[in-house]
Design a protein around this motif. Sequence first.
Motif, mmCIF file in Angstrom:
data_model
loop_
_atom_site.group_PDB
_atom_site.id
_atom_site.type_symbol
_atom_site.label_atom_id
_atom_site.label_comp_id
_atom_site.label_asym_id
_atom_site.label_seq_id
_atom_site.Cartn_x
_atom_site.Cartn_y
_atom_site.Cartn_z
ATOM 1 N N ALA A 351 0.886 -0.971 -0.049
ATOM 2 C CA ALA A 351 -0.027 -0.036 0.037
ATOM 3 C C ALA A 351 0.872 1.412 0.045
ATOM 4 C CB ALA A 351 -1.078 0.069 1.274
ATOM 5 N N LEU A 352 1.965 0.993 0.739
ATOM 6 C CA LEU A 352 3.111 2.430 0.762
ATOM 7 C C LEU A 352 4.403 1.777 0.460
ATOM 8 C CD1 LEU A 352 1.931 4.200 3.831
ATOM 9 C CD2 LEU A 352 1.334 4.948 1.571
ATOM 10 N N SER A 373 -4.500 6.182 -3.039
ATOM 11 C CA SER A 373 -2.841 6.592 -2.988
ATOM 12 C C SER A 373 -2.219 6.072 -1.739
ATOM 13 C CB SER A 373 -2.627 8.042 -3.605
ATOM 14 O OG SER A 373 -3.252 8.923 -2.652
ATOM 15 N N GLY A 374 -2.821 6.188 -0.897
ATOM 16 C CA GLY A 374 -2.022 5.672 0.527
ATOM 17 C C GLY A 374 -2.088 6.786 1.573
ATOM 18 N N LYS A 375 -2.869 7.785 1.524
ATOM 19 C CA LYS A 375 -2.998 8.876 2.300
ATOM 20 C C LYS A 375 -3.287 8.150 3.728
ATOM 21 C CE LYS A 375 -5.876 11.442 0.167
ATOM 22 N NZ LYS A 375 -6.220 10.404 -0.870
ATOM 23 N N SER A 376 -4.460 7.843 3.867
ATOM 24 C CA SER A 376 -4.821 7.368 5.158
ATOM 25 C C SER A 376 -4.057 6.236 5.742
ATOM 26 C CB SER A 376 -6.342 6.799 5.210
ATOM 27 O OG SER A 376 -7.282 7.991 4.874
ATOM 28 N N VAL A 542 3.176 14.654 -2.254
ATOM 29 C CA VAL A 542 1.943 14.057 -3.252
ATOM 30 C C VAL A 542 2.311 12.546 -3.358
ATOM 31 C CG1 VAL A 542 1.414 14.351 -5.716
ATOM 32 C CG2 VAL A 542 2.368 16.238 -4.468
ATOM 33 N N LEU A 543 1.203 12.051 -2.958
ATOM 34 C CA LEU A 543 1.412 10.355 -3.320
ATOM 35 C C LEU A 543 0.738 10.027 -4.547
ATOM 36 C CD1 LEU A 543 0.419 8.990 0.412
ATOM 37 C CD2 LEU A 543 2.799 9.293 -0.844
ATOM 38 N N ASP A 544 1.211 8.994 -5.017
ATOM 39 C CA ASP A 544 0.400 8.555 -6.189
ATOM 40 C C ASP A 544 0.793 6.849 -6.269
ATOM 41 O OD1 ASP A 544 -0.692 8.242 -8.714
ATOM 42 O OD2 ASP A 544 1.341 8.252 -9.794
ATOM 43 N N GLU A 562 4.304 16.308 -11.941
ATOM 44 C CA GLU A 562 3.256 16.264 -12.963
ATOM 45 C C GLU A 562 2.077 15.901 -12.385
ATOM 46 O OE1 GLU A 562 1.051 16.615 -16.375
ATOM 47 O OE2 GLU A 562 2.912 17.145 -16.143
ATOM 48 N N VAL A 563 2.016 15.085 -11.374
ATOM 49 C CA VAL A 563 0.952 14.334 -10.700
ATOM 50 C C VAL A 563 0.199 15.536 -9.721
ATOM 51 C CG1 VAL A 563 0.195 12.813 -8.984
ATOM 52 C CG2 VAL A 563 1.810 12.054 -10.508
ATOM 53 N N TYR A 564 1.062 16.468 -9.390
ATOM 54 C CA TYR A 564 0.423 17.750 -8.594
ATOM 55 C C TYR A 564 -0.166 18.470 -9.515
ATOM 56 C CZ TYR A 564 -0.001 21.338 -5.270
ATOM 57 O OH TYR A 564 -0.526 22.531 -4.122
#
Length: 578
Positions: A351-352, A373-376, A542-544, A562-564
């Motif tokens: 997950a990360l 994206s795995g934030k939580s 920024v997570l992706d 680019e993602v941001y």
Amino acid sequence: MIKLFRQMQPYYPLIGLILVLTFLQTMSELFLPTLMADIVDTGIAAGNIPYIWRIGSYMLLFAAVGMLCSIAASYFSAKVAIGFGRDLRSRVFAHVENFSLQEFDRIGTASLITRTTNDITQLQQVLTMMLRMMLMAPLMMLGGLIMAISKQGQLSLIFVVVIPVLGLAIFLIGRKGMPLFKQMQTRLDTLNMVIRENLTGIRVIRAFNRDRYENKRFDGASRGLADTAIKVNKLMALMMPVMMIVLNFSIIAIIGFGSVEISYGRMQVGDLMAFVQYATQILFSFLMLSVIFVMVPRASASATRINEVLDMQPDIVNPAQPKPLQQDSRQPVTLKFDDVTFHYPGAEQPALEHISFEARRGEVTAIIGGTGSGKSTLVNLIPRFYDVSSGRIEVHGTDIRELEQSALRERIGYVPQKALLFTGTIAENIRYGHESATEEEIAHAARIAQAEDFISEMPEGYNSEIAQGGSNVSGGQKQRLSIARALVRRPELYIFDDSFSALDFKTDARLRAALREETTEATVLMVAQRVSTVIDADQIIVLDEGRIAGIGTHHELMDSSEVYRQIVSSQLSEEEIA
């Protein structure tokens, strides 16, 4: 089940008293048929009225002693069983409180509720029966056999046939019932899960007009439990007819053979009457045992499920020698992720993966990314809801796995993604973050969280009641109260897991400005979906797809990630971006 009953040491004195009372009750009941035989053979046959009155008074005395002993034994049995159930329930609950989220995911919330309530109730019931019958039934059977043999030895040979037949019937029925009882508890888990989902999701069910579907789903779960229960009850219903058939044929045989003995003068009428009563007592002692055997399989299945919970050791435990967590004023870094990778149990992909960053005191570190994206997941690793698969998470330079969990969590003010309030007043919900908080501190936290306005409009202000799950306040109000609960704690590290999603832009901006002033000496970690929430952060991560796709300020990321840029362009107009 025996493993659980070994925990009954505090109740040994009461259990000893119950055994004494049961013994006295059994002896008094066993003596009554002999006294009756004496009345018939000596008193009635000889017309000796004084003898009848004297022996009759003895019978009344023994009957009264037996009744009092029975009442007292029943009272103390219930007291022991309920006390044991209370202690076991507390023990299970305390053990479950130490579980990490992995253990909750493994067993399931609905099953844990069933095991803490229904399964322990099954044990209470069988314990009550065992305390009353487990000693009484063997004593009654053994005493009845001895007394019956003393009346007529040859006639007692009937029991050589009857007792094995009854024993075999009880064994066969009990053996077949055990798997059905286990299945019954599993189906009860399923029913509880369906009910729980329906009650918590009633708004969604009605919004999508899925009432009929949920009714069918409930009927299916209920029917499954009912069908299993019917099978069990059909099986156990055989017990009583078998017992009564054997009992009645035994009495017919006893009277038949006994009448022959009386005709030859080898037995008296009173002895035959006493023999019939002893035979009834012997067979009813088997009936008591059969009742226990009916209940023991289900209780045994429940005990197995409870032991599964008690034997399950949390994956996340405190270290044998925890390190003290001391804040060094010269150390600006509060939180550090060092090449952290995390897999959910059973997942093929992490997950990360290879997450590294630092969060500094007095700064706001924001985390943004797409759904999934795995934030939580990232913020759930900090309070050790889960443990990292590899890498390190450090707080003030110390690996969090080397810290006492309570000491770590005392330094954290956590606001979950789904705002959760408890039944009680608003003040009690805010004070949940710091139980000794004063009224001034509660009001200050509510003011920073932008909750003061709607609280003051409620009839009783801070003493207004919050319904179960916070159903009488809006989503935004729940979020603000959850934020106030974290603020009143005054922690060193704030974690806001998408805690501003239900707020309008104006309230969001005011809250972030107030937080800036309130958290100058703390570290703030803020998960958000909206760019407007994180745009002013000192550092944006920024997570992706579980990886870091960029770290920096808003302007730095607009140039480098680019993602941001895609996230920003999807939410802001060109004028707002410029």
